[in-house]
Design a protein around this motif. Structure first.
Motif, PDB file in Angstrom:
ATOM      1  N   SER A   2       0.839  -1.193   0.000  1.00  0.00           N
ATOM      2  CA  SER A   2       0.000   0.000   0.000  1.00  0.00           C
ATOM      3  C   SER A   2       0.879   1.249   0.000  1.00  0.00           C
ATOM      4  N   LEU A   3       0.292   2.340  -0.481  1.00  0.00           N
ATOM      5  CA  LEU A   3       1.016   3.605  -0.509  1.00  0.00           C
ATOM      6  C   LEU A   3       1.174   4.145   0.908  1.00  0.00           C
ATOM      7  N   CYS A   4       2.263   4.841   1.119  1.00  0.00           N
ATOM      8  CA  CYS A   4       2.545   5.425   2.423  1.00  0.00           C
ATOM      9  C   CYS A   4       1.578   6.586   2.682  1.00  0.00           C
ATOM     10  N   PRO A   5       1.013   6.669   3.878  1.00  0.00           N
ATOM     11  CA  PRO A   5       0.092   7.768   4.195  1.00  0.00           C
ATOM     12  C   PRO A   5       0.725   9.156   4.175  1.00  0.00           C
ATOM     13  N   CYS A   6       2.054   9.250   4.161  1.00  0.00           N
ATOM     14  CA  CYS A   6       2.708  10.558   4.249  1.00  0.00           C
ATOM     15  C   CYS A   6       2.614  11.362   2.964  1.00  0.00           C
ATOM     16  N   ASP A  13       6.479   0.337   2.888  1.00  0.00           N
ATOM     17  CA  ASP A  13       7.702  -0.346   3.330  1.00  0.00           C
ATOM     18  C   ASP A  13       8.969   0.361   2.843  1.00  0.00           C
ATOM     19  N   ALA A  14       8.909   0.994   1.686  1.00  0.00           N
ATOM     20  CA  ALA A  14      10.072   1.682   1.131  1.00  0.00           C
ATOM     21  C   ALA A  14      10.153   3.130   1.614  1.00  0.00           C
ATOM     22  N   CYS A  15       9.122   3.589   2.293  1.00  0.00           N
ATOM     23  CA  CYS A  15       9.070   4.982   2.746  1.00  0.00           C
ATOM     24  C   CYS A  15       9.140   5.005   4.275  1.00  0.00           C
ATOM     25  N   CYS A  16       8.084   5.404   4.925  1.00  0.00           N
ATOM     26  CA  CYS A  16       8.083   5.557   6.383  1.00  0.00           C
ATOM     27  C   CYS A  16       8.136   4.227   7.132  1.00  0.00           C
ATOM     28  N   GLY A  17       7.702   3.166   6.507  1.00  0.00           N
ATOM     29  CA  GLY A  17       7.712   1.858   7.161  1.00  0.00           C
ATOM     30  C   GLY A  17       9.097   1.421   7.594  1.00  0.00           C
ATOM     31  N   ARG A  18      10.106   1.777   6.830  1.00  0.00           N
ATOM     32  CA  ARG A  18      11.474   1.369   7.198  1.00  0.00           C
ATOM     33  C   ARG A  18      11.963   2.081   8.455  1.00  0.00           C
ATOM     34  N   TYR A  19      11.348   3.234   8.792  1.00  0.00           N
ATOM     35  CA  TYR A  19      11.706   3.938  10.029  1.00  0.00           C
ATOM     36  C   TYR A  19      10.802   3.495  11.186  1.00  0.00           C
ATOM     37  N   HIS A  25      16.723   4.761  10.803  1.00  0.00           N
ATOM     38  CA  HIS A  25      16.273   6.021  11.383  1.00  0.00           C
ATOM     39  C   HIS A  25      16.127   7.033  10.259  1.00  0.00           C
ATOM     40  N   ALA A  26      15.172   7.927  10.395  1.00  0.00           N
ATOM     41  CA  ALA A  26      14.928   8.957   9.389  1.00  0.00           C
ATOM     42  C   ALA A  26      16.199   9.794   9.201  1.00  0.00           C
ATOM     43  N   PRO A  27      16.669   9.957   7.950  1.00  0.00           N
ATOM     44  CA  PRO A  27      17.923  10.677   7.707  1.00  0.00           C
ATOM     45  C   PRO A  27      17.813  12.194   7.684  1.00  0.00           C
ATOM     46  N   THR A  28      16.594  12.722   7.624  1.00  0.00           N
ATOM     47  CA  THR A  28      16.401  14.171   7.580  1.00  0.00           C
ATOM     48  C   THR A  28      15.225  14.551   8.481  1.00  0.00           C
TER      49      THR A  28
END
Length: 163
Positions: A2-6, A13-19, A25-28
């Motif tokens: 599914s698309l990331c809610p952000c 999984d490739a966006c916010c899910g990995r954090y 950890h979020a790099p920015t």
């Protein structure tokens, strides 16, 4: 998948899910802001607390955050501006609007959030809730004695200025 809610149009999984779910950890500051919004949509209050600056964590109310997350239908995130917050910065600011619905009514939460990097991790430090954005008329200002823009042929002061 599914698309990331952000709102990045990337898979979760490739966006916010990995954090949120993974070891990264979020790099920015912006990516942390997006992942925190996503955590609210998922009612993951633990992540909200874990990404809050330990120096200002006493300002975080997990019960209130849980209630807001649960009682809201999250409609979208709009990033308005980002200052600093890059991989080489020590701090950053992200201004955003989070849209949500509660009890059938749509709302906007506009905030300017400050982030700080401690070691290799970004943390939310503090946020300032902002009022609605000011809307300015782009057209010329109508004078009292000018013809009314409604096309009635009357002077503005005798027509629409009375309304």
């Amino acid at each position: 998948m599914s698309l990331c809610p952000c709102g990045t149009e990337s898979e979760y999984d490739a966006c916010c899910g990995r954090y949120i779910d993974g070891p990264s950890h979020a790099p920015t500051a912006e990516s942390l802001m997006r992942s925190r919004y996503c955590a609210y949509t998922l009612v993951n209050v633990d992540y909200i607390g874990d990404t809050h600056d330990p120096k200002t964590l006493s300002n975080h109310d997990p019960e209130q955050a849980q209630k807001w997350a649960e009682d809201s239908e999250w409609l979208g995130l709009e990033i308005l501006s980002v200052a600093g917050g890059g991989a080489d910065d020590a701090s950053g600011t992200v201004e955003f609007i989070a849209r949500f619905r509660q009890e059938g009514e749509e709302h906007e939460h506009r905030e300017r959030s400050d982030f700080v990097r401690r070691g290799e991790r970004w943390y939310f430090r503090d946020g300032k809730v902002l009022g609605p954005m000011t809307v300015r008329s782009e057209g010329p200002k109508v004078g009292r004695n000018d013809p009314c823009p409604c096309g009635s042929g009357k002077k503005y002061k005798k027509c629409c200025a009375l309304a």
